[in-house]
Design an enzyme around this catalytic site. Structure first.
Site, PDB file in Angstrom:
ATOM      1  N   CYS A 132      33.530  35.943  46.494  1.00 14.83           N
ATOM      2  CA  CYS A 132      32.228  35.280  46.472  1.00 14.83           C
ATOM      3  C   CYS A 132      31.856  34.810  47.892  1.00 14.83           C
ATOM      4  O   CYS A 132      31.531  35.632  48.739  1.00 14.83           O
ATOM      5  CB  CYS A 132      32.230  34.137  45.456  1.00 14.83           C
TER       6      CYS A 132
ATOM      7  N   HIS B  72      33.920  37.293  40.735  1.00 14.74           N
ATOM      8  CA  HIS B  72      35.157  36.517  40.596  1.00 14.74           C
ATOM      9  C   HIS B  72      36.181  37.276  39.749  1.00 14.74           C
ATOM     10  O   HIS B  72      36.295  37.054  38.538  1.00 14.74           O
ATOM     11  CB  HIS B  72      34.853  35.157  39.962  1.00 14.74           C
TER      12      HIS B  72
ATOM     13  N   GLU C  94      39.298  36.949  39.528  1.00 16.71           N
ATOM     14  CA  GLU C  94      40.372  36.110  38.994  1.00 16.71           C
ATOM     15  C   GLU C  94      40.115  35.693  37.552  1.00 16.71           C
ATOM     16  O   GLU C  94      41.059  35.400  36.799  1.00 16.71           O
ATOM     17  CB  GLU C  94      40.564  34.865  39.868  1.00 16.71           C
TER      18      GLU C  94
END
Length: 547
Positions: free
Chosen positions: A380, A519, A521
């Site tokens: 990001c 993102h 993750e």
């Protein structure tokens, strides 16, 4: 129709209700049942999207664009079930819904009260999708006795009464403190917590007792006697070496069997725990170690980057190495040379964030990773800092910056390679935003498609040219700078399907340098590590062999 397990907490917060809920969900799955997990938070914010990460930890984002509590990340990581907007609600959202209905006249002129209007709204939320799964696990945030949590406790009490007998049970998580001076585990806080719970009409069926010491048989019997539960339903929850040991640890303690017994499910299907046995083996038997620096803004609170830390651990599992993370405040590099701080690491990660503070330090960390050929992953804002660093230091745009940090872009005092996104496409609809809009829920949120460049490093990592990833941001890299940056070697290797929004950048002449606008993750799991984190740690592992 689903069976409901309501998970409450007592004595103190942060005992691990979310982890216990997630572990229980994974154990029920291991026995062949389908599950969904929900979080009911008593705070008055509509959602955690506008909260400081220092206040509440990370904001977890779902595929359908909800900004939720970080516990939903635990739920997904342990069960693999993608969370939805309907899996997280706060008092703020409940009251907002009730007041909207009142303004529309839906209550036909009645006086609006906590009971029944607020509690009915909570019960309606709990009921969503109840025919879709075998078990619905609902965690109530905070602790019993909190004044803001009372409507939720009353709602689940009513809900259990409304359902047929045996369709709802209550699981209560408490603390057994160890008093060193007397050498005893004390049960009185648990007794008082259960007493408080019973005073509002809820009798726990199962007690989960957190302690850093084993529970002696005598104390277990005492808890069962004074809290009116069976001894077999007093479940020990000792401290663990890794959260990924939780499913196996809770199974050894009999939590899943206690839940099935409480529902009268006999005979209970035998569990298949092979996935969690493999996860535990990878956690506890690594074949090496890599050191990763996370250069961020919220490093004082690790929960601010919870999903990133877990995704790095998953990448380590995939490569059979232990990932040692060190958190570095980006502002340090605005005063000091980053080299002495970063030379000892095998890889560098710059995560997301909001606001200008620390960004110049992040840019210096990016420059170090690029020039020293250290594996780099920018997420990001970390991708945007990589683009600004390339524009300034390689493409000659010395005034390159972001509209997020300098609102004089219109006067051309700097080159806005990062701009405020005012319009984009979501599900074939155009969404428009302005800088004057409310902050909450107005970003580009949720899952979006991206197309990867054939032959790029990132396409090789994913093994496909078409991906879906979750976003949470309101600023984007301006596509008009693509040609100038690609001329100096920064490849725009992932774009939105319409080609307007850069999703991924990478350096062609670097061993491993990838920045992503999304993102990744948020989609990583211990039994299914995200491809980017898996390959990032592989690159770090290769670097460690060269040192």
């Amino acid at each position: 129709m689903a069976r409901f397990v309501f998970i409450t907490g007592g004595v103190v917060s942060s005992l691990g209700k979310g982890l216990a809920s997630a572990a229980l969900g994974s154990l029920l799955q291991a026995r062949g049942f389908s599950v969904r997990l929900r979080k009911l938070d008593p705070y008055l914010n509509v959602d955690p999207g506008t909260m400081s990460p220092f206040e509440h930890g990370e904001v977890f984002v779902t595929d359908d664009g909800a900004e939720t509590d970080l516990d939903l990340g635990h739920y997904e990581r342990f069960t693999g079930v993608a969370a939805r907007k309907t899996d997280s609600v706060s008092s703020g959202r409940i009251y907002s819904n009730v007041l909207e209905k009142e303004r529309r006249g839906d209550y036909l002129g009645k006086t609006i009260q906590v009971i029944p209007h607020v509690t009915n709204e909570i019960k309606d939320f709990i009921s969503i999708g109840e025919d879709e799964v075998d078990f619905m696990l609902c965690e109530i945030g905070g602790t019993v006795g909190d004044i803001e949590g009372l409507p939720f406790f009353e709602a689940i009490r009513q809900f259990a009464q409304d359902k047929p007998r045996g369709q709802c049970i209550f699981m209560h998580l408490t603390l057994l403190p160890w008093i060193g001076a007397s050498g005893e585990l004390k049960t009185k806080p648990t007794q008082h917590s259960v007493k408080e719970l019973r005073s509002i009409g809820i009798a726990p069926d199962i007690l989960v007792c957190r302690s850093d010491k084993p529970i002696p048989e005598k104390e277990r019997e005492k808890i069962a006697l004074f809290c009116n539960v069976r001894k077999e339903d007093v479940i020990a929850a000792p401290d663990l070496r890794s959260i990924y040991e939780a499913p196996l640890a809770y199974h050894r303690e009999g939590l899943d069997q206690a839940v099935l017994d409480a529902f009268g499910i006999h005979p209970a299907p035998a569990p298949n725990l092979s996935i969690w046995e493999d996860v535990a083996d990878r956690v506890f038997n690594p074949e090496g170690e890599v050191r990763v620096a996370i250069v961020g803004k919220y490093t004082q609170l690790e929960d601010a980057y919870k999903s990133i830390a877990e995704a790095l651990t998953h990448g380590g599992m995939a490569n059979r190495v232990r990932v040692k993370i060190e958190w570095i405040d980006a502002e340090i590099f605005e005063r000091e040379d980053p080299a002495p701080h970063l030379e000892r690491f095998h890889a560098i990660l710059v995560p997301g964030g909001f606001g200008e503070r620390g960004t110049e330090g992040k840019i210096k960390a990016v420059e170090f990773a690029r020039t020293r050929k250290v594996p780099y992953l920018g997420i990001c804002l970390g991708m945007q800092m990589a683009v600004i660093e390339a524009a300034r230091n390689v493409a000659g745009m010395t005034t390159a910056g972001s509209e997020e940090f300098d609102h004089e872009a219109g006067e051309k005092r700097f080159e806005p390679v990062i701009f405020h996104l005012k319009e984009w496409i979501k599900d074939n609809e155009t969404i428009a935003r302005t800088v004057l809009d409310d902050k909450g829920g107005t970003m580009r949120l949720g899952e979006y498609d991206a197309t990867l460049t054939e032959g790029s490093n990132v396409a090789s990592v994913y093994g496909t040219r078409h991906i879906k990833e979750r976003h949470r941001h309101r600023y984007e890299v301006d596509i008009k700078y693509r040609e100038a940056l690609e001329k100096v070697g920064l490849c725009f290797s992932g774009l939105s399907p319409d080609g307007r929004l850069p999703e991924i950048v990478e350096w062609k002449d670097h061993p491993w340098f990838i920045g992503v606008q999304f993102h990744p993750e948020l989609k990583s799991k211990p039994f299914a590590p995200h491809p980017l984190f898996r390959d990032f740690i592989r690159a770090a592992k290769d670097t460690s062999r060269l040192v």
